[in-house]
Design an enzyme around this catalytic site. Structure first.
Site, PDB file in Angstrom:
ATOM      1  N   GLU A 189       0.803  -1.228   0.000  1.00  8.16           N
ATOM      2  CA  GLU A 189       0.000   0.000   0.000  1.00  8.16           C
ATOM      3  C   GLU A 189       0.837   1.281   0.000  1.00  8.16           C
ATOM      4  OE1 GLU A 189      -4.081  -1.179   2.199  1.00  8.16           O
ATOM      5  OE2 GLU A 189      -2.357  -1.037   3.538  1.00  8.16           O
TER       6      GLU A 189
HETATM    7  C1  ACM Z   1      -2.317  -5.376   3.880  1.00  8.89           C
HETATM    8  O1  ACM Z   1      -3.414  -5.824   4.237  1.00  8.89           O
HETATM    9  N1  ACM Z   1      -2.149  -4.079   3.670  1.00  8.89           N
HETATM   10  C2  ACM Z   1      -1.185  -6.240   3.665  1.00  8.89           C
END
Ligand code: ACM
Length: 499
Positions: free
Chosen positions: A306
Site C-alpha cells: 500500500e
Molecule cells: C495489507 O493488508 N495491507 C497487507
C-alpha cells in the site's frame, strides 16, 4: 460426551481402536527413554507433563528411565524410515491404548504436534477424571508454512496476551507467527541502532488507546516461548510505506527534516520514505541488520504494501535496499504482494498474497522467476473482517468472512497458473484497527483460525463444513474451559451432542 475424535486439523490417519481408553491418574508418568538433559525430545515431554498435570490437578513427572509399568506416556524421537511415519519433517504419531500412550516424531516440532493432538483427545468424565480414547493417529502437514500475521502496531499486544495467541497457534499446528511490528501509528520493537523509535513512537495505539513495545529481553522471551511450541517468529518492519511512526521518531526521514505528527487514525497509504534523503538508506540498513541479528529464524518481512504515492522506480529502489539489507545478514526476505512488481527479486523471496481483487498474471510471472508464495487471500483468511453485518468488531472492505468462507477454499486455486511447488503455505491475518483486548483478538480468531489451520495442514479435497463443525463442537467447550472469548458462529453446532 461426544464419541467424535475431534482433532482439528484433520489428521491423515485416524484409527479408533476397540480397546479401553487410557485414564490419566496417579500412575501417569511421562517417559523420555534414555534421554539426557540436552535431549531434543525433552521440551515436548515437559509440555505434555505440564498439560496433563494441569488438566488432572496433580503434578506429572518426567523420567529418563522407563519404569516399564502401566501408565507411561512415552515421548520418542524416531528414525522416520524405520518408524514408518508419514513423509516430512513434521510428521508425528500418537498411539493410545489402555496402559500407555506413545508420542513419536522425527523432530521436536513433530513431537509438539503429537502433544497438542493428545490434548485435543482428552475428555473429562462425569466424575472429573480424564481419559483418552484408544486410537492410532499418523499425520503430517500439507504445507510447510502455516501462519498468522498479527498486527501489534495498531493496537499493542502485551507479552502475556501474545503467549495466549501463541498457545492457540500451537494447538492448531500453525508454525509461523508473523508480527507486524511497525506502522503509521506505532513502532513496537526496540532496535539498538534507533532507540528513539520506541521512545517516541510506541506509547499509544489507535484512538489514543494504551500502547507499549517489546524490549530486547521481551523479544527473546517471546522467541523462546514460541520455539518451545514449534513456532517461528517472522518479524515485519513495514517499508517504504506505513512509516509515519518512524518519521515521528526521526525527522531526518521526512523532506522538511521535521518529525511527522503522531497519527492514531486508521487511514492507510499516506506515509512514505524518500529514496533521495541521505538518512533513508542508513535507516533501512541499520534497522534490518538489527532485526536480522535479533531473530534466529530464516525469514524477515520487509512489508512493501500500500505505497500509494510513489513512482514504481523509487518503490523498487527502496524495496531493493531493504531486501539487500535482509539478504546481507543471511536471511530470506518476505514481502507483501506488491513486491511481485519489483524486477529481479532475490532467489527464494517469499511473496505474501493478500488482496485477491487483482489478476494473477504478475504473480505467476514472479513465481516463474523464482518467488515463492504464502497465501493470505483477504476474502478467506483476513480474520479482522466481520463475520457478518452484525459483528461489533472488525472491518468489511474484503467482505464478511464466516466459518464457511474461511474453510471452503483451495489454496492452489487462488493464483491459477502458479508453477508446481510455488505455494509454500497459508497465513491468516489479524489486523487490529478495531481490536483492543485479548478478548477481541480471540473473538475474531475463534473459530475461524481452526478452519484456516485445517486448510493449511490437511490433505486437499472438497471441504466438508458439516464434518468440521462436528469436530469443532468439542473445541468450543475447550475454549470455554480456558475462559477464552469466541464467536458462536451460527454455522457451527456448538453445545450439540454430536456423535
Ligand atoms: C495489507 O493488508 N495491507 C497487507
Amino acid at each position: 460426551m461426544s464419541d467424535v475424535i475431534a482433532v482439528v486439523p484433520q489428521p491423515l490417519v485416524v484409527e479408533p481402536a476397540d480397546l479401553a481408553p487410557y485414564v490419566v491418574g496417579p500412575a501417569t508418568v511421562v517417559v523420555v527413554p534414555g534421554a539426557d538433559a540436552d535431549d531434543p525430545a525433552l521440551p515436548a515431554a515437559v509440555l505434555v507433563a505440564d498439560l496433563l498435570g494441569r488438566a488432572a490437578g496433580h503434578a506429572v513427572q518426567v523420567r529418563f528411565e522407563d519404569p516399564g509399568v502401566p501408565g507411561a506416556v512415552r515421548v520418542r524421537l524416531a528414525d522416520g524410515e524405520q518408524a514408518g511415519l508419514p513423509a516430512g519433517d513434521e510428521a508425528y504419531r500418537v498411539l493410545v491404548g489402555p496402559d500407555e500412550v506413545l508420542l513419536e516424531a522425527r523432530c521436536a516440532e513433530g513431537l509438539v504436534h503429537a502433544v497438542v493432538t493428545l490434548r485435543q483427545l482428552l475428555r473429562e468424565l462425569p466424575d472429573g477424571r480424564l481419559e483418552v480414547p484408544a486410537v492410532r493417529i499418523e499425520d503430517a502437514p500439507r504445507y510447510a508454512w502455516r501462519g498468522l500475521t498479527l498486527d501489534v502496531a495498531r493496537h499493542f499486544v502485551s507479552v502475556p496476551d501474545l503467549k495466549v495467541v501463541i498457545g492457540l497457534l500451537a494447538h492448531y499446528k500453525l508454525n509461523v507467527l508473523h508480527l507486524h511490528l511497525t506502522d503509521d501509528q506505532a513502532w513496537r520493537l526496540d532496535v539498538p541502532s534507533r532507540p528513539e523509535l520506541v521512545r517516541r513512537s510506541s506509547a499509544r495505539s489507535v484512538d489514543g488507546d494504551p500502547g507499549g513495545h517489546y524490549s530486547a529481553a521481551d523479544w527473546e522471551d517471546l522467541l523462546a516461548f514460541a520455539h518451545a511450541r514449534g513456532i517461528r517468529v517472522v518479524p515485519e518492519i513495514d517499508v517504504p510505506g506505513h512509516v509515519n511512526a518512524a518519521q515521528h521518531a526521526y525527522g531526518e526521514l521526512t523532506p522538511t527534516g521535521e518529525p511527522a505528527e503522531e497519527y492514531l487514525g486508521i487511514g492507510v497509504g499516506f506515509s512514505r520514505l524518500h529514496a533521495d534523503l541521505p538518512a533513508t538508506r542508513p535507516f533501512l540498513e541499520d534497522v534490518f541488520a538489527d532485526v536480522a541479528r535479533m531473530t534466529p529464524g530464516e525469514h524477515v518481512h520487509v512489508g512493501g504494501d500500500e505505497v500509494l504515492t510513489m513512482e514504481p522506480e523509487e518503490y523498487a529502489r527502496l524495496v531493493r535496499t531493504a531486501l539487500e539489507a535482509v539478504t546481507a545478514h543471511g536471511k530470506t526476505p518476505v514481502g507483501w504482494q506488491e513486491l511481485a512488481h519489483v524486477p529481479d527479486l532475490p532467489p527464494g523471496t517469499v511473496v505474501q498474497f493478500w488482496d485477491d481483487r487483482v489478476e494473477p498474471e504478475p504473480f505467476v510471472a514472479a513465481a516463474r522467476a523464482g518467488a515463492r508464495f504464502v497465501l493470505s487471500p483477504a476474502s478467506r483468511v483476513y480474520l479482522d473482517m466481520k463475520y457478518d453485518a452484525d459483528s461489533p468488531l472488525g472491518l468489511e472492505w474484503a467482505g464478511h468472512v464466516d466459518l464457511a468462507d474461511a474453510y471452503c477454499w483451495e489454496p492452489e486455486d487462488v493464483l491459477p497458473g502458479l508453477p508446481p511447488g510455488a505455494v509454500l503455505g497459508v497465513e491468516a491475518a489479524l489486523w487490529t484497527e478495531t481490536l483492543r483486548t485479548l478478548d477481541d483478538l480471540t473473538t475474531m480468531l475463534l473459530p475461524r483460525l481452526a478452519a484456516v489451520a485445517e486448510v493449511a495442514w490437511s490433505a486437499p479435497g472438497p471441504r466438508d463444513l458439516d464434518d468440521l463443525t462436528r469436530r469443532l463442537t468439542a473445541h468450543g467447550d475447550f475454549w470455554d474451559r480456558l475462559g477464552l472469548a469466541w464467536y458462536r458462529s451460527p454455522q457451527g453446532r456448538w453445545g450439540e451432542r454430536v456423535g
